[in-house]
Design a protein around this motif. Structure first.
Motif, PDB file in Angstrom:
ATOM      1  N   LYS A  39       3.191   2.978  -4.342  1.00  0.00           N
ATOM      2  CA  LYS A  39       2.925   4.090  -5.264  1.00  0.00           C
ATOM      3  C   LYS A  39       3.652   5.371  -4.839  1.00  0.00           C
ATOM      4  O   LYS A  39       3.761   6.307  -5.634  1.00  0.00           O
ATOM      5  CB  LYS A  39       1.426   4.348  -5.365  1.00  0.00           C
ATOM      6  N   ASN A  92       0.801  -1.221   0.000  1.00  0.00           N
ATOM      7  CA  ASN A  92       0.000   0.000   0.000  1.00  0.00           C
ATOM      8  C   ASN A  92       0.837   1.276   0.000  1.00  0.00           C
ATOM      9  O   ASN A  92       0.296   2.376  -0.044  1.00  0.00           O
ATOM     10  CB  ASN A  92      -0.973   0.013   1.185  1.00  0.00           C
ATOM     11  N   LYS A  93       2.157   1.142   0.041  1.00  0.00           N
ATOM     12  CA  LYS A  93       3.044   2.314   0.012  1.00  0.00           C
ATOM     13  C   LYS A  93       3.867   2.374  -1.281  1.00  0.00           C
ATOM     14  O   LYS A  93       4.591   3.343  -1.496  1.00  0.00           O
ATOM     15  CB  LYS A  93       4.003   2.268   1.210  1.00  0.00           C
TER      16      LYS A  93
END
Length: 218
Positions: free
Chosen positions: A44, A41-42
């Motif tokens: 990007k 989830n990090k």
């Protein structure tokens, strides 16, 4: 998302424009996919110039600061390097593209396991992840030509400079207090004496165990 393009844009717009000029370092950054060392989830955010939280109060150091720290060490293919606070392994992977060997010291078990998995996946076989207290370094594998402290410290740790070879270098961000501006400092050892000099201003989160000591009050 085209991560390879984002990585190249980061090199050109963030690093080259801020005096990161060592071609071996830029080549190393180009080869190592930073996003793969981050939680899904990090990923990007991998090529933004930001410290990215990894959990357990730990961060992946922002690219500009990390590149400046590594450039200050002036690494070459003959160097044995210690990374203190290896986190998920990105900084060690970059250094491993330049140096002879890298010991990536990490105290958080989950981060050490992630680092080991990623480094194995990418066949960075000159980088070894070791678990242990960060403040103690890794004297049994030293002395080292260079030490990178991957997080801010209140002062240059003498326990780590003691693990440098004569002619060795240590780079860290020094922040004397929570509300103080940090500076990238290079400590160089010569004839048993350690001299420090300032490279640039920078503020990143403190590395666990290296925070300022609480001020004494009556």
């Amino acid at each position: 998302m085209d991560y390879a393009l984002a990585r190249q844009n980061m090199i050109e717009s963030q690093l080259r424009t801020n005096k990161i000029t060592q071609e071996n370092l830029l080549d190393a950054i180009r080869k190592v996919p930073r996003e793969q060392f981050l939680p899904l989830n990090k990923q990007k955010f991998a090529y933004l110039d930001e410290d990215i939280p990894l959990g357990a109060g730990r961060y992946e150091t922002e690219p500009m600061v990390l590149a400046t720290l590594i450039q200050a060490l002036k690494l070459g293919p003959q160097d044995d390097v210690l990374v203190v606070g290896a986190a998920a392994g990105y900084s060690a992977a970059v250094i491993g593209q330049i140096a002879k060997s890298v010991f990536a010291l990490e105290s958080e078990h989950d981060l050490a396991a992630r680092a080991s998995d990623q480094l194995t996946q990418f066949a960075f076989d000159n980088v070894v992840v070791v678990e242990g207290p960060l403040t103690e370094g890794k004297a049994d594998q030293g002395p080292f030509d260079a030490i990178l402290v991957n997080g801010a410290v209140a002062e240059i740790p003498t326990a780590l400079t003691a693990q440098l070879k004569d002619g060795g270098r240590l780079a860290a961000v020094v922040r004397p207090g929570e509300d103080k501006v940090g500076t990238i400092r290079l400590a160089e050892k010569a004839g048993g004496t350690v001299a420090e000099r300032t490279i640039a201003n920078a503020s990143i989160p403190f590395l666990k165990g290296f925070e300022p000591k609480p001020a004494f009050t009556f």
